[in-house]
Scaffold this motif. Sequence first.
Motif, PDB file in Angstrom:
ATOM      1  N   ILE A 123       0.855  -1.186   0.000  1.00  0.00           N
ATOM      2  CA  ILE A 123       0.000   0.000   0.000  1.00  0.00           C
ATOM      3  C   ILE A 123       0.896   1.243   0.000  1.00  0.00           C
ATOM      4  CG2 ILE A 123      -1.785   1.255   1.275  1.00  0.00           C
ATOM      5  CD1 ILE A 123      -2.645  -1.478   0.034  1.00  0.00           C
ATOM      6  N   GLY A 124       0.581   2.223  -0.862  1.00  0.00           N
ATOM      7  CA  GLY A 124       1.421   3.404  -1.017  1.00  0.00           C
ATOM      8  C   GLY A 124       1.097   4.562  -0.099  1.00  0.00           C
ATOM      9  N   SER A 125      -0.146   4.626   0.390  1.00  0.00           N
ATOM     10  CA  SER A 125      -0.527   5.689   1.316  1.00  0.00           C
ATOM     11  C   SER A 125      -1.767   5.240   2.079  1.00  0.00           C
ATOM     12  CB  SER A 125      -0.797   7.004   0.585  1.00  0.00           C
ATOM     13  OG  SER A 125      -1.955   6.893  -0.215  1.00  0.00           O
ATOM     14  N   VAL A 126      -1.960   5.860   3.237  1.00  0.00           N
ATOM     15  CA  VAL A 126      -3.124   5.566   4.073  1.00  0.00           C
ATOM     16  C   VAL A 126      -3.723   6.868   4.570  1.00  0.00           C
ATOM     17  CG1 VAL A 126      -2.351   3.282   4.820  1.00  0.00           C
ATOM     18  CG2 VAL A 126      -1.692   5.307   6.150  1.00  0.00           C
ATOM     19  N   VAL A 127      -4.983   6.790   4.949  1.00  0.00           N
ATOM     20  CA  VAL A 127      -5.668   7.913   5.580  1.00  0.00           C
ATOM     21  C   VAL A 127      -6.186   7.461   6.937  1.00  0.00           C
ATOM     22  CG1 VAL A 127      -6.325   9.004   3.403  1.00  0.00           C
ATOM     23  CG2 VAL A 127      -7.908   7.396   4.503  1.00  0.00           C
ATOM     24  N   ALA A 128      -6.449   8.434   7.793  1.00  0.00           N
ATOM     25  CA  ALA A 128      -7.134   8.195   9.066  1.00  0.00           C
ATOM     26  C   ALA A 128      -8.246   9.221   9.157  1.00  0.00           C
ATOM     27  CB  ALA A 128      -6.173   8.329  10.242  1.00  0.00           C
ATOM     28  N   MET A 129      -9.460   8.749   9.293  1.00  0.00           N
ATOM     29  CA  MET A 129     -10.622   9.619   9.408  1.00  0.00           C
ATOM     30  C   MET A 129     -10.937   9.765  10.897  1.00  0.00           C
ATOM     31  SD  MET A 129     -11.347  10.349   6.296  1.00  0.00           S
ATOM     32  CE  MET A 129     -13.063  10.822   6.137  1.00  0.00           C
TER      33      MET A 129
END
Length: 167
Positions: A123-129
């Motif tokens: 995985i190249g990037s992640v988000v956190a909501m």
Amino acid sequence: MSRVLPAVELRVPTHEDAFAWHRVFDDPDVMEFHGGASAELSVYEELTARQRRHDAERGFCLWTMTDGAGQVIGFTGAQPWERTWGPVGEIEIGWRLGRAHWGQGYATAAALATVERVRAAGIGSVVAMVDARNERSIAVTRRLGMDLAETFVTPTGRQGHCFRLVL
């Protein structure tokens, strides 16, 4: 980060973990930013089953988090953001911890392990909501080195933040 983090283990959730998650999260403080009320056991039974599928299909999921003694204390992990609003199609990382374990570094330690696992999965990037009022989770995103990417209003009218980390 100069603080020594506690030992945590992450594992694919079992059916029995549904009972543990139900018990650990049955607290209004824990559920404050997740609808406020405790969820029924059936919600956790479906959630743990879905996470086993995610792990088998993607190599990552929301893993059961245990402390050094093997006690279930929460979950952390990653899954695709599947709602029709927000960062559609991106991979979200998240964590939820039982109240008795707050403030001890468990969420940060587990989130760091999650970042390494999703990086290893390609995985190249992640988000956190994160709910804009959830100072504890915002602090975890900062410790991970995440940047605020967007501020938004949820369909329920709450203000939130989307943090992003390029792996």
